[in-house]
Motif scaffolding. Sequence first.
Motif, PDB file in Angstrom:
ATOM      1  N   ALA A 136       0.820  -1.218   0.000  1.00 53.88           N
ATOM      2  CA  ALA A 136       0.000   0.000   0.000  1.00 53.88           C
ATOM      3  C   ALA A 136       0.851   1.263   0.000  1.00 53.88           C
ATOM      4  O   ALA A 136       0.371   2.331  -0.365  1.00 53.88           O
ATOM      5  N   GLY A 137       2.128   1.135   0.417  1.00 52.59           N
ATOM      6  CA  GLY A 137       2.990   2.303   0.393  1.00 52.59           C
ATOM      7  C   GLY A 137       3.666   2.646   1.705  1.00 52.59           C
ATOM      8  O   GLY A 137       4.289   3.705   1.825  1.00 52.59           O
ATOM      9  N   ALA A 138       3.568   1.779   2.710  1.00 54.19           N
ATOM     10  CA  ALA A 138       4.244   2.046   3.987  1.00 54.19           C
ATOM     11  C   ALA A 138       5.758   1.943   3.818  1.00 54.19           C
ATOM     12  O   ALA A 138       6.245   1.120   3.060  1.00 54.19           O
ATOM     13  N   ASN A 139       6.470   2.796   4.527  1.00 55.65           N
ATOM     14  CA  ASN A 139       7.931   2.722   4.559  1.00 55.65           C
ATOM     15  C   ASN A 139       8.413   1.794   5.659  1.00 55.65           C
ATOM     16  O   ASN A 139       9.522   1.280   5.606  1.00 55.65           O
ATOM     17  N   PHE A 140       7.556   1.609   6.681  1.00 53.36           N
ATOM     18  CA  PHE A 140       7.902   0.743   7.780  1.00 53.36           C
ATOM     19  C   PHE A 140       6.618   0.267   8.429  1.00 53.36           C
ATOM     20  O   PHE A 140       5.590   0.939   8.358  1.00 53.36           O
ATOM     21  N   TYR A 141       6.691  -0.890   9.086  1.00 47.13           N
ATOM     22  CA  TYR A 141       5.533  -1.477   9.763  1.00 47.13           C
ATOM     23  C   TYR A 141       5.940  -1.830  11.187  1.00 47.13           C
ATOM     24  O   TYR A 141       6.945  -2.512  11.392  1.00 47.13           O
ATOM     25  N   GLN A 142       5.177  -1.376  12.158  1.00 44.66           N
ATOM     26  CA  GLN A 142       5.470  -1.649  13.563  1.00 44.66           C
ATOM     27  C   GLN A 142       4.224  -2.206  14.228  1.00 44.66           C
ATOM     28  O   GLN A 142       3.138  -1.654  14.090  1.00 44.66           O
ATOM     29  N   VAL A 143       4.400  -3.293  14.971  1.00 40.04           N
ATOM     30  CA  VAL A 143       3.297  -3.884  15.716  1.00 40.04           C
ATOM     31  C   VAL A 143       3.167  -3.183  17.063  1.00 40.04           C
ATOM     32  O   VAL A 143       4.169  -2.920  17.727  1.00 40.04           O
ATOM     33  N   LYS A 144       1.930  -2.867  17.450  1.00 39.79           N
ATOM     34  CA  LYS A 144       1.646  -2.252  18.747  1.00 39.79           C
ATOM     35  C   LYS A 144       1.902  -3.275  19.838  1.00 39.79           C
ATOM     36  O   LYS A 144       1.705  -4.463  19.608  1.00 39.79           O
ATOM     37  N   PRO A 145       2.297  -2.855  21.003  1.00 40.44           N
ATOM     38  CA  PRO A 145       2.488  -1.479  21.452  1.00 40.44           C
ATOM     39  C   PRO A 145       3.844  -0.927  21.003  1.00 40.44           C
ATOM     40  O   PRO A 145       4.808  -1.666  20.828  1.00 40.44           O
ATOM     41  N   VAL A 146       3.883   0.364  20.842  1.00 40.27           N
ATOM     42  CA  VAL A 146       5.098   1.060  20.421  1.00 40.27           C
ATOM     43  C   VAL A 146       5.810   1.588  21.663  1.00 40.27           C
ATOM     44  O   VAL A 146       5.213   2.288  22.474  1.00 40.27           O
ATOM     45  N   GLU A 147       7.072   1.256  21.774  1.00 41.28           N
ATOM     46  CA  GLU A 147       7.878   1.757  22.887  1.00 41.28           C
ATOM     47  C   GLU A 147       8.287   3.207  22.602  1.00 41.28           C
ATOM     48  O   GLU A 147       8.710   3.518  21.484  1.00 41.28           O
ATOM     49  N   PRO A 148       8.185   4.097  23.578  1.00 41.07           N
ATOM     50  CA  PRO A 148       8.533   5.506  23.358  1.00 41.07           C
ATOM     51  C   PRO A 148       9.947   5.712  22.828  1.00 41.07           C
ATOM     52  O   PRO A 148      10.147   6.523  21.918  1.00 41.07           O
ATOM     53  N   GLU A 149      10.915   4.985  23.357  1.00 41.44           N
ATOM     54  CA  GLU A 149      12.301   5.154  22.906  1.00 41.44           C
ATOM     55  C   GLU A 149      12.454   4.761  21.439  1.00 41.44           C
ATOM     56  O   GLU A 149      13.165   5.413  20.684  1.00 41.44           O
ATOM     57  N   TRP A 150      11.784   3.676  21.053  1.00 36.85           N
ATOM     58  CA  TRP A 150      11.836   3.233  19.657  1.00 36.85           C
ATOM     59  C   TRP A 150      11.254   4.305  18.744  1.00 36.85           C
ATOM     60  O   TRP A 150      11.856   4.667  17.727  1.00 36.85           O
ATOM     61  N   LEU A 151      10.063   4.797  19.098  1.00 31.94           N
ATOM     62  CA  LEU A 151       9.406   5.786  18.241  1.00 31.94           C
ATOM     63  C   LEU A 151      10.236   7.057  18.130  1.00 31.94           C
ATOM     64  O   LEU A 151      10.394   7.602  17.036  1.00 31.94           O
ATOM     65  N   THR A 152      10.792   7.512  19.221  1.00 34.82           N
ATOM     66  CA  THR A 152      11.626   8.713  19.189  1.00 34.82           C
ATOM     67  C   THR A 152      12.826   8.514  18.265  1.00 34.82           C
ATOM     68  O   THR A 152      13.124   9.368  17.432  1.00 34.82           O
ATOM     69  N   ARG A 153      13.502   7.383  18.408  1.00 30.86           N
ATOM     70  CA  ARG A 153      14.649   7.101  17.529  1.00 30.86           C
ATOM     71  C   ARG A 153      14.219   7.001  16.075  1.00 30.86           C
ATOM     72  O   ARG A 153      14.892   7.507  15.177  1.00 30.86           O
ATOM     73  N   PHE A 154      13.079   6.356  15.834  1.00 32.45           N
ATOM     74  CA  PHE A 154      12.626   6.161  14.468  1.00 32.45           C
ATOM     75  C   PHE A 154      12.206   7.488  13.826  1.00 32.45           C
ATOM     76  O   PHE A 154      12.522   7.740  12.663  1.00 32.45           O
ATOM     77  N   LEU A 155      11.508   8.329  14.567  1.00 36.35           N
ATOM     78  CA  LEU A 155      11.129   9.645  14.041  1.00 36.35           C
ATOM     79  C   LEU A 155      12.369  10.452  13.677  1.00 36.35           C
ATOM     80  O   LEU A 155      12.421  11.093  12.619  1.00 36.35           O
ATOM     81  N   THR A 156      13.353  10.428  14.540  1.00 38.28           N
ATOM     82  CA  THR A 156      14.596  11.150  14.278  1.00 38.28           C
ATOM     83  C   THR A 156      15.306  10.588  13.049  1.00 38.28           C
ATOM     84  O   THR A 156      15.834  11.343  12.236  1.00 38.28           O
ATOM     85  N   LEU A 157      15.282   9.274  12.898  1.00 38.72           N
ATOM     86  CA  LEU A 157      15.911   8.647  11.737  1.00 38.72           C
ATOM     87  C   LEU A 157      15.218   9.048  10.434  1.00 38.72           C
ATOM     88  O   LEU A 157      15.876   9.419   9.463  1.00 38.72           O
ATOM     89  N   LEU A 158      13.896   9.014  10.413  1.00 32.21           N
ATOM     90  CA  LEU A 158      13.155   9.309   9.183  1.00 32.21           C
ATOM     91  C   LEU A 158      13.021  10.791   8.881  1.00 32.21           C
ATOM     92  O   LEU A 158      13.005  11.192   7.722  1.00 32.21           O
ATOM     93  N   VAL A 159      12.884  11.605   9.924  1.00 29.28           N
ATOM     94  CA  VAL A 159      12.589  13.024   9.724  1.00 29.28           C
ATOM     95  C   VAL A 159      13.766  13.923  10.056  1.00 29.28           C
ATOM     96  O   VAL A 159      13.924  14.990   9.490  1.00 29.28           O
ATOM     97  N   GLY A 160      14.590  13.494  10.986  1.00 29.86           N
ATOM     98  CA  GLY A 160      15.667  14.335  11.491  1.00 29.86           C
ATOM     99  C   GLY A 160      15.341  14.746  12.909  1.00 29.86           C
ATOM    100  O   GLY A 160      14.228  14.560  13.396  1.00 29.86           O
ATOM    101  N   ASP A 161      16.301  15.312  13.573  1.00 30.75           N
ATOM    102  CA  ASP A 161      16.092  15.744  14.957  1.00 30.75           C
ATOM    103  C   ASP A 161      15.267  17.030  14.968  1.00 30.75           C
ATOM    104  O   ASP A 161      15.718  18.066  14.490  1.00 30.75           O
ATOM    105  N   ALA A 162      14.072  16.935  15.497  1.00 27.93           N
ATOM    106  CA  ALA A 162      13.158  18.095  15.507  1.00 27.93           C
ATOM    107  C   ALA A 162      13.743  19.257  16.283  1.00 27.93           C
ATOM    108  O   ALA A 162      13.433  20.415  15.996  1.00 27.93           O
ATOM    109  N   ARG A 163      14.569  18.983  17.236  1.00 28.72           N
ATOM    110  CA  ARG A 163      15.130  20.064  18.046  1.00 28.72           C
ATOM    111  C   ARG A 163      16.160  20.883  17.284  1.00 28.72           C
ATOM    112  O   ARG A 163      16.541  21.957  17.706  1.00 28.72           O
ATOM    113  N   ASP A 164      16.612  20.369  16.135  1.00 27.81           N
ATOM    114  CA  ASP A 164      17.545  21.114  15.295  1.00 27.81           C
ATOM    115  C   ASP A 164      16.836  21.905  14.208  1.00 27.81           C
ATOM    116  O   ASP A 164      17.478  22.589  13.426  1.00 27.81           O
TER     117      ASP A 164
END
Length: 132
Positions: free
Chosen positions: A103-131
């Motif tokens: 369908a077009g997903a770049n990644f698939y994650q099964v719930k529940p999502v761990e906060p540390e994983w999601l934070t690392r993954f967001l930073t990997l895909l998007v970049g560090d938001a704080r920068d």
Amino acid sequence: MADTPDIAPKILVIDDAVTVRRYLRDIAEKAGFAVAEAANGMEGLERALSDRFALFLVDVNMRKMDGYRFLAEVRQRPEIADIPAVMISTEARPEDRQKAFEAGANFYQVKPVEPEWLTRFLTLLVGDARDA
């Protein structure tokens, strides 16, 4: 270093469960991202077409338009087709994962999502938001 929602990369969380949306929002906002929400794929598509997002976090099972159809619609629209999408679902079978990628997903994650994983993954895909 900017941390205002107007400058921070914006993520769209699409899930029919309010508690899941709030949970994912909390994690992303703590990591410095701005977050918008949608309760189903139809609402998500409307939001995706009216604003610019850096990433979509998408549930599978939703009324009106499920996550698979949302992603398929997104990938057909040139103005939003390049936005990365992570499908997050309780569905854990290999065929569910395959359907998400088709369908077009770049990644698939099964719930529940761990906060540390999601934070690392967001930073990997998007970049560090704080920068931003």
